[in-house]
Design a protein around this motif. Structure first.
Motif, PDB file in Angstrom:
ATOM      1  N   ALA A 180       2.977   9.108  -1.348  1.00 13.39           N
ATOM      2  CA  ALA A 180       2.685   8.974   0.029  1.00 13.39           C
ATOM      3  C   ALA A 180       2.594   6.981   0.316  1.00 13.39           C
ATOM      4  O   ALA A 180       3.263   6.353   0.482  1.00 13.39           O
ATOM      5  N   ARG A 181       1.441   6.807  -0.398  1.00 16.08           N
ATOM      6  CA  ARG A 181       1.210   5.374  -0.425  1.00 16.08           C
ATOM      7  C   ARG A 181       1.886   4.759  -1.630  1.00 16.08           C
ATOM      8  O   ARG A 181       2.337   3.685  -1.077  1.00 16.08           O
ATOM      9  N   MET A 182       2.664   5.463  -2.135  1.00 14.04           N
ATOM     10  CA  MET A 182       3.720   4.525  -3.424  1.00 14.04           C
ATOM     11  C   MET A 182       5.061   4.368  -1.895  1.00 14.04           C
ATOM     12  O   MET A 182       5.555   3.074  -2.407  1.00 14.04           O
ATOM     13  N   ASP A 183       5.373   4.388  -1.260  1.00 17.57           N
ATOM     14  CA  ASP A 183       6.483   4.394  -0.361  1.00 17.57           C
ATOM     15  C   ASP A 183       5.892   3.135   0.380  1.00 17.57           C
ATOM     16  O   ASP A 183       6.674   2.460   0.516  1.00 17.57           O
ATOM     17  N   ASP A 184       4.671   3.165   1.084  1.00 20.21           N
ATOM     18  CA  ASP A 184       4.154   2.284   1.804  1.00 20.21           C
ATOM     19  C   ASP A 184       4.419   0.749   1.042  1.00 20.21           C
ATOM     20  O   ASP A 184       4.436  -0.454   1.220  1.00 20.21           O
ATOM     21  N   LEU A 185       3.922   1.110  -0.151  1.00 27.54           N
ATOM     22  CA  LEU A 185       3.196  -0.271  -1.155  1.00 27.54           C
ATOM     23  C   LEU A 185       4.957  -0.412  -1.487  1.00 27.54           C
ATOM     24  O   LEU A 185       5.243  -1.574  -1.827  1.00 27.54           O
ATOM     25  N   LEU A 186       6.057   0.303  -1.740  1.00 29.92           N
ATOM     26  CA  LEU A 186       7.088  -0.335  -1.798  1.00 29.92           C
ATOM     27  C   LEU A 186       7.712  -0.888  -0.826  1.00 29.92           C
ATOM     28  O   LEU A 186       8.480  -2.002  -0.963  1.00 29.92           O
TER      29      LEU A 186
ATOM     30  N   SER B 105       9.583  -6.149   1.556  1.00 31.00           N
ATOM     31  CA  SER B 105       8.646  -7.379   2.215  1.00 31.00           C
ATOM     32  C   SER B 105       8.178  -8.195   2.368  1.00 31.00           C
ATOM     33  O   SER B 105       8.934  -9.430   2.234  1.00 31.00           O
ATOM     34  N   SER B 106       7.991  -8.423   1.147  1.00 29.62           N
ATOM     35  CA  SER B 106       6.977  -9.878   0.401  1.00 29.62           C
ATOM     36  C   SER B 106       8.095 -10.345  -0.177  1.00 29.62           C
ATOM     37  O   SER B 106       8.082 -11.880  -0.158  1.00 29.62           O
TER      38      SER B 106
ATOM     39  N   ARG C 129      11.090 -10.563   0.173  1.00 32.20           N
ATOM     40  CA  ARG C 129      12.143 -10.584   0.932  1.00 32.20           C
ATOM     41  C   ARG C 129      11.815 -12.250   1.878  1.00 32.20           C
ATOM     42  O   ARG C 129      12.001 -13.515   2.105  1.00 32.20           O
ATOM     43  N   GLN C 130      10.334 -11.958   2.335  1.00 33.90           N
ATOM     44  CA  GLN C 130       9.295 -13.673   2.602  1.00 33.90           C
ATOM     45  C   GLN C 130       9.789 -14.477   1.600  1.00 33.90           C
ATOM     46  O   GLN C 130      10.048 -16.283   2.145  1.00 33.90           O
ATOM     47  N   ALA C 131       9.286 -14.411   0.542  1.00 37.37           N
ATOM     48  CA  ALA C 131       9.438 -15.343  -0.278  1.00 37.37           C
ATOM     49  C   ALA C 131      10.703 -16.181  -0.515  1.00 37.37           C
ATOM     50  O   ALA C 131      11.560 -17.141  -1.300  1.00 37.37           O
ATOM     51  N   GLY C 132      12.106 -15.268  -0.378  1.00 43.46           N
ATOM     52  CA  GLY C 132      13.058 -16.485  -0.123  1.00 43.46           C
ATOM     53  C   GLY C 132      14.188 -14.991  -1.359  1.00 43.46           C
ATOM     54  O   GLY C 132      15.009 -15.716  -1.401  1.00 43.46           O
ATOM     55  N   SER C 133      13.002 -15.077  -2.368  1.00 43.88           N
ATOM     56  CA  SER C 133      14.524 -13.778  -3.083  1.00 43.88           C
ATOM     57  C   SER C 133      14.863 -12.716  -3.231  1.00 43.88           C
ATOM     58  O   SER C 133      14.306 -11.949  -2.820  1.00 43.88           O
TER      59      SER C 133
END
Length: 155
Positions: free
Chosen positions: A122-128, A133-134, A136-140
């Motif tokens: 369950a935590r792995m899904d959140d981490l992924l 998200s990070s 995509r935000q970094a533009g990669s």
């Protein structure tokens, strides 16, 4: 999020009168590493786990078809409730070296069994999601993965 939502659907249980063979078949059928051993009212009396199979049963010389699971189960020391948080359950499991913890209602009836694997998945899904998200935000947007072939030379 409630701990019960993170558990496998439908708790794996066997009655107190079950045999070791019954318990192992249930674990295999449900693809889990433990079953709750319950009385006729569905109240948890103990847990029978893969560790019990190895540590208590495997070298005992007893027949799994006739050995009562109640003689091989681990008595319950800690149980979770619907109010138990995932972090509380994980802390108890790590401290007590449990891999499985039953979740019970106010009367001790089993509602589910939570494993460390359930919490980590369950935590792995959140981490992924956070990592994606990070990224995509970094533009990669480039993603790479490496697959390593199995060695045919492993003995």
């Amino acid at each position: 999020m409630g701990l019960l939502k993170w558990c496998d659907e439908g708790p794996a249980t066997v009655p107190l009168l079950a045999t070791v063979e019954d318990a192992v078949h249930t674990m295999m059928d449900k693809q889990v590493g433990a079953v709750a051993v319950v009385d006729e009212k569905g109240i948890v009396a103990g847990m029978f786990t893969e560790r019990d199979v190895l540590a208590k049963f495997a070298l005992s010389g007893r027949d799994p078809k006739t050995t009562p699971v109640r003689e091989m189960m681990s008595p319950i020391v800690e149980m979770a409730t619907e109010e138990t948080t995932p972090s509380e359950a994980l802390a108890v499991m790590l401290e007590r070296h449990y891999r499985h913890m039953p979740i019970v209602d106010d009367h001790g009836k089993v509602l589910g069994i939570c494993s460390i694997r359930n919490i980590l998945e369950a935590r792995m899904d959140d981490l992924l999601v956070q990592l994606d998200s990070s990224t995509r935000q970094a533009g990669s947007s480039k993603r790479t993965a490496t697959a390593f072939p199995r060695s045919s030379t492993i003995p």
